[in-house]
Design a protein around this motif. Structure first.
Motif, PDB file in Angstrom:
ATOM      1  N   MET A   1       0.805  -1.215   0.000  1.00  0.00           N
ATOM      2  CA  MET A   1       0.000   0.000   0.000  1.00  0.00           C
ATOM      3  C   MET A   1       0.843   1.273   0.000  1.00  0.00           C
ATOM      4  SD  MET A   1      -2.983  -1.201  -0.190  1.00  0.00           S
ATOM      5  CE  MET A   1      -3.949   0.291   0.016  1.00  0.00           C
ATOM      6  N   ILE A   2       1.926   1.291   0.802  1.00  0.00           N
ATOM      7  CA  ILE A   2       2.687   2.540   0.956  1.00  0.00           C
ATOM      8  C   ILE A   2       4.205   2.322   0.920  1.00  0.00           C
ATOM      9  CG2 ILE A   2       1.002   3.911   2.262  1.00  0.00           C
ATOM     10  CD1 ILE A   2       2.208   2.875   4.828  1.00  0.00           C
ATOM     11  N   ARG A   3       4.898   3.412   0.587  1.00  0.00           N
ATOM     12  CA  ARG A   3       6.350   3.451   0.647  1.00  0.00           C
ATOM     13  C   ARG A   3       6.689   4.922   0.772  1.00  0.00           C
ATOM     14  NH1 ARG A   3      11.353   1.418  -1.189  1.00  0.00           N
ATOM     15  NH2 ARG A   3      11.879   2.549  -3.082  1.00  0.00           N
ATOM     16  N   ASP A   4       7.076   5.335   1.947  1.00  0.00           N
ATOM     17  CA  ASP A   4       7.212   6.778   2.152  1.00  0.00           C
ATOM     18  C   ASP A   4       8.601   7.273   1.753  1.00  0.00           C
ATOM     19  OD1 ASP A   4       8.864   6.145   4.259  1.00  0.00           O
ATOM     20  OD2 ASP A   4       7.440   6.700   5.825  1.00  0.00           O
ATOM     21  N   ALA A   5       8.789   8.598   1.833  1.00  0.00           N
ATOM     22  CA  ALA A   5      10.000   9.234   1.308  1.00  0.00           C
ATOM     23  C   ALA A   5      11.261   8.690   1.974  1.00  0.00           C
ATOM     24  CB  ALA A   5       9.906  10.739   1.501  1.00  0.00           C
TER      25      ALA A   5
ATOM     26  N   LEU B   1      16.279   5.097   1.717  1.00  0.00           N
ATOM     27  CA  LEU B   1      17.111   4.008   2.226  1.00  0.00           C
ATOM     28  C   LEU B   1      17.141   2.809   1.279  1.00  0.00           C
ATOM     29  CD1 LEU B   1      18.818   3.033   4.701  1.00  0.00           C
ATOM     30  CD2 LEU B   1      16.752   1.846   5.458  1.00  0.00           C
ATOM     31  N   VAL B   2      15.929   2.376   0.883  1.00  0.00           N
ATOM     32  CA  VAL B   2      15.853   1.237  -0.038  1.00  0.00           C
ATOM     33  C   VAL B   2      15.581   1.794  -1.418  1.00  0.00           C
ATOM     34  CG1 VAL B   2      14.721  -0.963  -0.505  1.00  0.00           C
ATOM     35  CG2 VAL B   2      14.832  -0.101   1.840  1.00  0.00           C
ATOM     36  N   ARG B   3      16.598   1.818  -2.261  1.00  0.00           N
ATOM     37  CA  ARG B   3      16.461   2.432  -3.579  1.00  0.00           C
ATOM     38  C   ARG B   3      15.502   1.634  -4.452  1.00  0.00           C
ATOM     39  NH1 ARG B   3      17.910   7.652  -4.059  1.00  0.00           N
ATOM     40  NH2 ARG B   3      19.486   8.040  -2.462  1.00  0.00           N
ATOM     41  N   LYS B   4      14.910   2.321  -5.418  1.00  0.00           N
ATOM     42  CA  LYS B   4      13.906   1.677  -6.286  1.00  0.00           C
ATOM     43  C   LYS B   4      14.441   0.390  -6.931  1.00  0.00           C
ATOM     44  CE  LYS B   4      10.234   0.923  -8.668  1.00  0.00           C
ATOM     45  NZ  LYS B   4       9.571  -0.193  -8.032  1.00  0.00           N
ATOM     46  N   ASP B   5      15.730   0.403  -7.311  1.00  0.00           N
ATOM     47  CA  ASP B   5      16.229  -0.803  -7.987  1.00  0.00           C
ATOM     48  C   ASP B   5      16.401  -1.983  -7.030  1.00  0.00           C
ATOM     49  OD1 ASP B   5      18.276   0.456  -6.701  1.00  0.00           O
ATOM     50  OD2 ASP B   5      19.779   0.100  -8.254  1.00  0.00           O
TER      51      ASP B   5
ATOM     52  N   PRO C   1       4.228   0.504  -5.140  1.00  0.00           N
ATOM     53  CA  PRO C   1       3.108   0.476  -4.197  1.00  0.00           C
ATOM     54  C   PRO C   1       1.805   0.958  -4.843  1.00  0.00           C
ATOM     55  CG  PRO C   1       4.596   2.289  -3.700  1.00  0.00           C
ATOM     56  CD  PRO C   1       5.241   1.487  -4.792  1.00  0.00           C
ATOM     57  N   PHE C   2       0.717   0.517  -4.280  1.00  0.00           N
ATOM     58  CA  PHE C   2      -0.608   0.822  -4.819  1.00  0.00           C
ATOM     59  C   PHE C   2      -0.829   2.325  -4.933  1.00  0.00           C
ATOM     60  CE2 PHE C   2      -5.306   0.968  -4.650  1.00  0.00           C
ATOM     61  CZ  PHE C   2      -5.564   0.156  -5.734  1.00  0.00           C
ATOM     62  N   ILE C   3      -0.240   3.072  -4.023  1.00  0.00           N
ATOM     63  CA  ILE C   3      -0.399   4.533  -4.045  1.00  0.00           C
ATOM     64  C   ILE C   3       0.046   5.125  -5.382  1.00  0.00           C
ATOM     65  CG2 ILE C   3       1.883   4.975  -2.964  1.00  0.00           C
ATOM     66  CD1 ILE C   3       0.515   7.301  -1.470  1.00  0.00           C
ATOM     67  N   ASP C   4       1.000   4.481  -6.046  1.00  0.00           N
ATOM     68  CA  ASP C   4       1.470   4.979  -7.335  1.00  0.00           C
ATOM     69  C   ASP C   4       0.686   4.416  -8.518  1.00  0.00           C
ATOM     70  OD1 ASP C   4       3.462   6.720  -6.422  1.00  0.00           O
ATOM     71  OD2 ASP C   4       4.841   5.046  -6.100  1.00  0.00           O
ATOM     72  N   ARG C   5      -0.264   3.555  -8.246  1.00  0.00           N
ATOM     73  CA  ARG C   5      -1.043   2.942  -9.322  1.00  0.00           C
ATOM     74  C   ARG C   5      -2.512   3.345  -9.304  1.00  0.00           C
ATOM     75  NH1 ARG C   5       1.712   1.705 -13.625  1.00  0.00           N
ATOM     76  NH2 ARG C   5       3.193   0.019 -13.361  1.00  0.00           N
ATOM     77  N   VAL C   6      -2.963   3.806  -8.146  1.00  0.00           N
ATOM     78  CA  VAL C   6      -4.400   3.908  -7.957  1.00  0.00           C
ATOM     79  C   VAL C   6      -5.053   4.945  -8.888  1.00  0.00           C
ATOM     80  CG1 VAL C   6      -4.241   5.463  -5.941  1.00  0.00           C
ATOM     81  CG2 VAL C   6      -6.229   4.001  -6.209  1.00  0.00           C
TER      82      VAL C   6
ATOM     83  N   THR D   1       8.799  10.343  -4.279  1.00  0.00           N
ATOM     84  CA  THR D   1       8.807  10.392  -5.734  1.00  0.00           C
ATOM     85  C   THR D   1       7.918   9.261  -6.249  1.00  0.00           C
ATOM     86  OG1 THR D   1      10.989   9.435  -5.307  1.00  0.00           O
ATOM     87  CG2 THR D   1      10.915  11.453  -6.600  1.00  0.00           C
ATOM     88  N   ALA D   2       7.117   9.610  -7.229  1.00  0.00           N
ATOM     89  CA  ALA D   2       6.249   8.581  -7.805  1.00  0.00           C
ATOM     90  C   ALA D   2       7.127   7.529  -8.465  1.00  0.00           C
ATOM     91  CB  ALA D   2       5.301   9.197  -8.815  1.00  0.00           C
ATOM     92  N   GLU D   3       6.695   6.272  -8.387  1.00  0.00           N
ATOM     93  CA  GLU D   3       7.591   5.196  -8.821  1.00  0.00           C
ATOM     94  C   GLU D   3       7.143   4.464 -10.070  1.00  0.00           C
ATOM     95  OE1 GLU D   3       8.173   2.723  -5.411  1.00  0.00           O
ATOM     96  OE2 GLU D   3       9.546   4.155  -4.482  1.00  0.00           O
ATOM     97  N   ILE D   4       6.260   5.082 -10.833  1.00  0.00           N
ATOM     98  CA  ILE D   4       5.789   4.384 -12.027  1.00  0.00           C
ATOM     99  C   ILE D   4       6.786   4.560 -13.156  1.00  0.00           C
ATOM    100  CG2 ILE D   4       3.912   4.102 -13.643  1.00  0.00           C
ATOM    101  CD1 ILE D   4       2.100   5.448 -11.759  1.00  0.00           C
ATOM    102  N   SER D   5       7.167   3.468 -13.763  1.00  0.00           N
ATOM    103  CA  SER D   5       8.028   3.594 -14.925  1.00  0.00           C
ATOM    104  C   SER D   5       7.210   3.442 -16.217  1.00  0.00           C
ATOM    105  CB  SER D   5       9.156   2.568 -14.872  1.00  0.00           C
ATOM    106  OG  SER D   5       8.633   1.314 -14.526  1.00  0.00           O
ATOM    107  N   LYS D   6       6.183   2.600 -16.155  1.00  0.00           N
ATOM    108  CA  LYS D   6       5.345   2.382 -17.343  1.00  0.00           C
ATOM    109  C   LYS D   6       3.885   2.581 -16.950  1.00  0.00           C
ATOM    110  CE  LYS D   6       7.287  -1.740 -18.034  1.00  0.00           C
ATOM    111  NZ  LYS D   6       7.424  -3.122 -18.374  1.00  0.00           N
ATOM    112  N   PRO D   7       3.019   3.025 -17.880  1.00  0.00           N
ATOM    113  CA  PRO D   7       1.603   3.109 -17.540  1.00  0.00           C
ATOM    114  C   PRO D   7       1.025   1.727 -17.253  1.00  0.00           C
ATOM    115  CG  PRO D   7       1.951   3.594 -19.872  1.00  0.00           C
ATOM    116  CD  PRO D   7       3.301   3.483 -19.238  1.00  0.00           C
ATOM    117  N   PHE D   8      -0.121   1.704 -16.604  1.00  0.00           N
ATOM    118  CA  PHE D   8      -0.721   0.443 -16.192  1.00  0.00           C
ATOM    119  C   PHE D   8      -1.073  -0.404 -17.397  1.00  0.00           C
ATOM    120  CE2 PHE D   8      -3.488  -2.646 -14.534  1.00  0.00           C
ATOM    121  CZ  PHE D   8      -3.165  -2.756 -13.204  1.00  0.00           C
TER     122      PHE D   8
END
Ligand code: ADP
Ligand code: MG
Length: 562
Positions: free
Chosen positions: A356-360, A365-369, A375-380, A435-442
């Motif tokens: 559901m979440i991944r805050d700033a 700390l844990v890089r996107k790669d 997380p759903f917050i970036d897809r909803v 930062t929003a984490e979407i690389s590709k559209p849904f």
């Protein structure tokens, strides 16, 4: 009937097996009794009987029930009436095992198509089960005679003579009004309607019955979201309209968030009078999405949510015997999308936090790669704008969602307040820094998902048995299918129908087997032939079952381990 009487008295004291000879149809003064199946012994599954009473002895007018919703409401009503009669009648028949037991498949709060009652232009039929009486393995002929030729006809005659006419009328009017609200939702681009004064909380965590009115706070819409609906009955109701898009329900713990969401999720069904949720109506395709760690996943594209798993495991065609919280939640969404849901219902209580979440700070700390989860917050929002899929989310624990929600409600002492403006202001003043984490559209994969029919077939035992066990389990051969987390499965008779449907699909679908197509074909047939046609015993007592939604059938098939 007299013939049956004589036969039963003759059978008194004989071995139980001899009872098989009474299978057949018997005309009485007012009813016809069909003994379709006689149990093998007093402990076995009870015998199946039907009692038919022609309309010449009822005051029912079949032309009043031509519309499917009216027919379903009528069947629901009479199944409950018959059950009441069964509880009130004096039944002193007893003996070994199930001797003397009589029951009808009694509906719950939800009004769904079921086999318990059947109406034709000629009359109405009740499908019952009874334990034919025995002492040890010897037939109690006189008692069997009382049960079959006197008690049963009396119960059915009482049911159709003494039912409350006013209640039936109200049930039919309600069904019609509910149907109207469903159409209105579509017209007005809404996903759910919750009428003022609805009673949402239930009596207990396990009961679907309403909380006592003196304890429950009746629902009241925020002024801003209130609409008025004029119903075909002439009644006008006010209530809260939830629009398409992303809706957030927030508020302090214990203020009624989950209770509201649960009412919305059950609103895919119509509820009977007195339930408290009669006018809580939700888009029928809505699905509760939750995490379900440990579930099996077969060939699902979960890549919109999960990518770059350790060791390069692909997520476009993902399988697992033991999914994690987040992957199971992702698969639940993708499978529901395959079945054309247009509304996702998610409660933080039953979600995987990292889904559901991944805050700033965590992003730092844990890089996107190094984090496979988007997380759903970036897809909803994307889900809504790209695919037209709305979401209603219960989240009390993360204000990050203020950015992505279209409407934000806060529950306070069991009442919703529209806090969209305040929350959006807070979101502006207090940036999340994420930062929003979407690389590709849904994207969902275009090709149809196939089911490995051959592997499913191998699960069958010699008798090709598929059985349901209560609300949550289906057994195919030795394999148990666990449906515990299908929160919108509401009655064990639906599970029974799922068992029959699964068997039908495994046996009779074309190969290769495309899941969605097979399910659509099956439902199309049922629409024409009625739900009785699911049973191998159609034409007789078909068994006790009730119609599940396509979504639950797909969910059940998706959970078969093979
Ligand atoms: P939350 O999800 O906000 O923590 P719940 O929906 O679980 O809260 O509700 C907490 C408790 O309050 C439950 O026991 C529920 O039955 C009760 N409750 C919810 N809504 C009402 C209401 N309208 N009236 C009375 N009790 C309610
Ligand atoms: Mg809760």
């Amino acid at each position: 009937m007299e013939h049956l009487s004589k036969q039963l008295i003759k059978l008194d004291g004989k071995s139980y097996r001899a009872l098989k000879s009474i299978q057949g149809a018997y005309d009485g003064d007012m009813v016809t009794l069909f003994i379709d199946y006689v149990q093998g012994d007093p402990f076995a599954a009870p015998s199946r009987v039907r009692v038919f009473i022609p309309h010449t002895h009822t005051d029912l007018n079949p032309s009043d029930y031509v519309k499917p919703d009216q027919m379903i409401a009528l069947k629901h009503f009479f199944a409950k009436e018959c059950h009441k009669q069964l509880q009130n009648v004096k039944n002193t028949i007893s003996g070994t095992g199930k001797s003397g037991l009589i029951f009808i498949d009694v509906p719950g709060q939800e009004v769904i198509d079921r086999t318990a009652v059947f109406m034709t232009p000629k009359g109405i039929e009740f499908r019952l089960s009874c334990g034919l009486p025995a002492q040890g393995r010897r037939i109690l002929g006189h008692q069997a005679n009382t049960l079959l030729t006197s008690l049963l006809p009396k119960i059915i005659i009482n049911t159709v003579k003494n039912y409350d006419r006013e209640s039936l009328k109200k049930a039919l009017i309600l069904a019609n009004d509910q149907k109207h609200i469903r159409l209105e939702l579509k017209k007005r681009q809404l996903v759910s309607f919750i009428a003022n004064n609805s009673i949402l909380p239930r009596k207990t965590g396990v009961s679907h019955k309403p909380m006592l009115t003196q304890d429950a706070v009746p629902f009241e819409s925020p002024a801003k979201d209130e609409i008025i609906l004029k119903l075909p009955s002439g009644k006008q109701i006010r209530g809260m309209a939830i629009k398409k898009g992303v809706t957030l329900i927030t508020g302090g713990g214990y203020h009624g968030k989950s209770t509201l969401l649960q009412a919305i999720e059950k609103g895919v069904y119509n509820h009977e009078i007195g339930d408290g949720r009669e006018y809580v109506i939700t888009d029928e395709s809505a699905i509760k999405i939750r995490s379900e760690d440990g579930r099996m996943i077969k060939h699902v594209n979960i890549s919109p949510f999960i990518n770059d798993l350790p060791f390069g495991k692909t997520t476009e065609d993902f399988s697992s015997q033991n999914a994690s919280g987040s992957t199971s939640q992702a698969a639940n969404i993708m499978e529901a999308l395959e079945m054309d849901t247009t509304l996702l219902l998610i409660d933080e209580d039953t979600s995987a936090t990292n889904f559901m979440i991944r805050d700033a700070r965590m992003q730092q700390l844990v890089r996107k790669d190094k984090e496979p989860i988007t997380p759903f917050i970036d897809r909803v929002q994307d889900l809504y704008t790209e695919k037209g899929i709305s979401s209603i989310l219960v989240i009390g624990g993360s204000g990050d969602y203020f950015d992505v929600a279209d409407v934000i409600y806060m529950m306070e002492e069991y009442q919703p307040f529209n806090k969209t403006r305040e929350a959006k202001k807070i979101a502006q003043d207090l940036l999340t820094q994420r930062t929003a984490e979407i690389s590709k559209p849904f994207q969902t994969l275009k090709q149809k998902r196939m089911i490995d029919k051959r592997r499913l077939f191998q699960l069958f035992d010699k008798k090709e048995k598929v059985e349901s066990k209560g609300l949550h389990n289906i057994k195919i051969g030795k394999t148990i299918v666990d449906l515990t987390y299908l929160e919108q499965l509401v009655h064990q008779s639906q599970t029974q129908a799922l068992a029959l449907m699964i068997k039908r699909i495994i046996k009779h679908s074309k190969e290769p087997l495309a899941l969605k197509e097979a399910i659509n074909d099956l439902y199309e047939k049922l629409e024409h032939q009625g739900i009785d046609s699911l049973s191998p015993f159609a034409g007789q007592h078909p068994g006790d079952f009730a119609l599940p939604r396509k979504l639950e059938l797909a969910a059940a098939i998706n959970r078969i381990r093979h």
